[in-house]
Write a protein that holds these residues in place. Structure first.
Motif, short mmCIF file in Angstrom:
data_model
loop_
_atom_site.label_atom_id
_atom_site.label_comp_id
_atom_site.label_asym_id
_atom_site.label_seq_id
_atom_site.Cartn_x
_atom_site.Cartn_y
_atom_site.Cartn_z
N LEU A 134 -6.24 7.08 -16.02
CA LEU A 134 -4.97 7.08 -15.28
C LEU A 134 -4.62 8.45 -14.72
N SER A 135 -5.61 9.38 -14.69
CA SER A 135 -5.35 10.64 -14.01
C SER A 135 -5.08 10.37 -12.54
N GLY A 136 -4.22 11.11 -11.92
CA GLY A 136 -3.87 10.82 -10.55
C GLY A 136 -3.46 12.06 -9.79
N ILE A 137 -3.26 11.85 -8.49
CA ILE A 137 -2.79 12.90 -7.59
C ILE A 137 -1.43 12.47 -7.07
N THR A 138 -0.42 13.26 -7.33
CA THR A 138 0.93 12.91 -6.88
C THR A 138 1.08 13.24 -5.40
N GLY A 139 1.58 12.27 -4.65
CA GLY A 139 1.71 12.44 -3.22
C GLY A 139 2.97 13.18 -2.81
N THR A 140 3.19 13.23 -1.52
CA THR A 140 4.33 13.97 -0.96
C THR A 140 5.40 13.05 -0.41
N GLY A 141 5.25 11.75 -0.60
CA GLY A 141 6.24 10.82 -0.08
C GLY A 141 6.06 9.46 -0.69
N THR A 142 6.65 8.44 -0.06
CA THR A 142 6.52 7.06 -0.52
C THR A 142 6.14 6.17 0.65
N VAL A 144 4.26 4.27 3.58
CA VAL A 144 3.29 4.73 4.58
C VAL A 144 3.42 6.22 4.86
N THR A 145 4.55 6.82 4.47
CA THR A 145 4.72 8.26 4.72
C THR A 145 4.07 9.12 3.64
N ASN A 146 3.61 8.49 2.56
CA ASN A 146 3.03 9.25 1.46
C ASN A 146 1.69 9.86 1.86
N GLN A 147 1.42 11.06 1.37
CA GLN A 147 0.13 11.70 1.51
C GLN A 147 -0.33 12.16 0.13
N ALA A 148 -1.49 11.67 -0.29
CA ALA A 148 -2.06 12.06 -1.58
C ALA A 148 -3.57 11.94 -1.47
N TYR A 149 -4.25 13.06 -1.46
CA TYR A 149 -5.70 13.01 -1.30
C TYR A 149 -6.37 14.17 -2.02
N LEU A 150 -7.67 13.98 -2.29
CA LEU A 150 -8.49 15.00 -2.93
C LEU A 150 -9.40 15.59 -1.86
N GLY A 151 -9.25 16.89 -1.60
CA GLY A 151 -10.03 17.53 -0.55
C GLY A 151 -11.23 18.27 -1.10
N ILE A 161 -14.25 20.25 4.24
CA ILE A 161 -15.40 19.51 4.77
C ILE A 161 -15.21 18.00 4.65
N GLY A 162 -14.17 17.56 3.92
CA GLY A 162 -13.91 16.14 3.79
C GLY A 162 -12.85 15.88 2.76
N TYR A 163 -12.45 14.61 2.63
CA TYR A 163 -11.44 14.27 1.64
C TYR A 163 -11.54 12.80 1.30
N ILE A 164 -10.96 12.45 0.14
CA ILE A 164 -10.83 11.07 -0.31
C ILE A 164 -9.36 10.86 -0.67
N GLY A 165 -8.73 9.84 -0.13
CA GLY A 165 -7.36 9.56 -0.47
C GLY A 165 -6.58 9.09 0.73
N LYS A 166 -5.27 9.25 0.68
CA LYS A 166 -4.39 8.81 1.74
C LYS A 166 -3.83 10.05 2.44
N SER A 167 -4.35 10.30 3.64
CA SER A 167 -3.91 11.47 4.39
C SER A 167 -3.16 11.11 5.65
N GLY A 170 0.73 7.10 8.81
CA GLY A 170 1.06 5.94 9.64
C GLY A 170 0.63 4.62 9.05
N ASP A 171 -0.09 4.62 7.92
CA ASP A 171 -0.51 3.37 7.31
C ASP A 171 -0.66 3.57 5.81
N SER A 172 -1.06 2.50 5.14
CA SER A 172 -1.25 2.55 3.69
C SER A 172 -2.72 2.47 3.31
N ASP A 173 -3.63 2.80 4.24
CA ASP A 173 -5.07 2.70 3.99
C ASP A 173 -5.55 3.88 3.17
#
Length: 473
Positions: A134-142, A144-151, A161-167, A170-173
């Protein structure tokens, strides 16, 4: 007075030593070059470390292992350290970054597995990181406006050079993105790589398998099989190249039914078709009505002849050569022609076959003995036979033609039971009848008979004239 104070301090120290207690004097003076030890828990309202401003004089705290107190800070029991790294130079919060360091068994600094940059707040774990469940990355919003990613960054700490997460706000992908290269999803040789989604998309429209030895796209066979169907497509596994399902049409696609792989166009009409290309040139077309066009020859191998990579063995071949359409039997292994048979009828027991071999064409016979052999009746409005003019029996009327005597003909008939130069019934049964030759012989006999009749008519006329003269005397 000074002497009295000194004596009091000495007595106090003596009393403390006697009572088994040592104290570190509280003083706000220049740091002393000394080592102190606490053999129990140390408490302080504020504990600080100081060092010079040089690059190698950073403040730090050392942690030792083992039960023996180290004699000096370089003792081999040294295990961990916390402190500052980097010189206090310039402005903008530069220098004095925090670190946690580890030492090897010899007490030598091995690496800094954890650092925090004072200027940017960047946390760097140089040897990797393993988090609990359950380790996680806390985002900056809620939402579709949330951003939480591992760079993922280069060694400069700023070039991503790349990232995994929600950057994307405009969407929840969820994204896995490379800045300049490709993105790879890999699995071990005994595991499966699974993507669970409504679609697998690529902005470039490219899905590339690039294994150096083997590439495979496999579908789960338990999904079932079935032919194309309107509205619901088909049962089981299939690939839709262009969706067109409706009450009257199916996809441009392919799939599998019992014992077959199928390919489909939307409708059973000539408006959609399957096409094959050599380069950019269309070489074959099969439309939705089943009409087939080939730009070159077609080759159809016989049943149960095995599979080959080249054109070998006997086959029925269709093609165009020299402006002419050809249907032929040919053996590509021996480079020889083989008999060609065309057959047709309304049932299996009334087939009429046309056989073509090196001797000729046989109709109703599998073994023609001439250019055309027919077993059965021939019905025609006209039959034309060509022959040389010199062989036509006009020569019978030549002045030098030796007309056979009727007495000779009579004698021949008595001996052979047929006219001279006319085949007997036995010969006709054995060799058949040559229409051209027979018409020529019959005409010859008619012409000879005509000459005999003319001769007889002359003789009859002469006898009549002689009789009239004899009667009038």
């Amino acid at each position: 007075m000074k002497k009295i104070v000194a004596i009091q301090l000495f007595l106090l120290s003596f009393v403390l030593i006697v009572n088994g207690q040592d104290y570190i004097n509280n003083q706000n003076a220049t740091a002393q070059a000394a080592v102190f030890r606490i053999n129990n828990t140390g408490l302080a309202n504020l504990l600080g470390t100081t060092a010079g401003t040089g690059a190698g004089n950073t403040a730090h705290t050392l942690y030792y292992g083992g039960s023996t107190a180290p004699a000096t800070p370089s003792n081999a029991n040294r295990r961990w350290a916390t402190g500052l790294t980097g010189a206090e130079t310039g402005t903008g919060n530069t220098g004095s970054n925090f670190f946690i360091g580890r030492y090897d068994d010899a007490g030598t600094l091995n690496s800094l597995p954890f650092t925090i940059n004072r200027s940017t707040g960047l946390v760097n774990m140089g040897n990797g990181f393993r988090g609990a469940n359950l380790s996680g990355i806390t985002g900056t919003g809620t939402g579709v406006t949330n951003q939480a990613y591992l760079g993922f960054y280069e060694s400069d700490g700023t070039t991503r050079i790349g990232y995994i997460g929600k950057s994307n706000t405009g969407d929840s992908d969820l994204y896995m993105t490379s800045a300049n290269g490709s993105t790879h999803l890999m699995a071990g040789t005994t595991t499966r790589l699974s993507l669970s989604a409504s679609a697998l998309e690529s902005n470039t429209g490219l899905f590339n398998l690039s294994n150096s030895t083997s590439n495979l796209i496999s579908f789960n066979a338990t999904a079932g099989i079935g032919a194309p169907a309107f509205t619901t497509r088909s049962v089981g596994t299939k690939i839709s190249l262009y969706s067109a399902v409706s009450a009257t049409s199916v996809d441009f696609g392919m799939g599998m039914e019992n014992g077959a792989i199928w390919h489909s166009v939307p409708s059973n009409s000539i408006t959609q078709s399957f096409k094959w290309y050599g380069g950019i040139t269309q070489v074959a077309k099969l439309d939705g009505m089943g009409n087939l066009e080939l730009a070159a020859q077609g080759r159809f191998k016989g049943w149960a002849t095995g599979a080959g990579t080249t054109a070998t063995g006997p086959a029925a071949e269709l093609g165009v050569s020299g402006g002419n359409a050809h249907v032929m039997g040919y053996n590509r292994t021996t480079n020889t022609f083989i008999p060609l048979i065309l057959s047709g009828g309304t049932a299996a027991n009334n087939q009429t076959a046309v056989t073509i071999n090196e001797k000729g064409v046989g109709i109703g016979t599998a073994n023609p003995q001439s250019k055309l052999s027919v077993k059965g009746e021939i019905l025609a409005q006209k039959v034309r036979v060509t022959m040389d003019a010199a062989s036509w029996p006009d020569y019978v009327f030549a002045q030098n033609y030796q007309l056979p005597q009727l007495s000779d003909i009579e004698a021949y008939i008595k001996d052979h039971q047929h006219l001279p130069n006319i085949p007997s019934a036995q010969e006709i049964e054995k060799n058949g009848l040559d229409l051209g030759e027979m018409n020529k012989k019959l005409l010859q006999k008619i012409e000879e008979l005509t000459l005999h009749l003319i001769q007889q008519q002359k003789e009859i006329t002469a006898l009549k004239e002689w009789k009239e003269k004899a009667t009038t005397k």
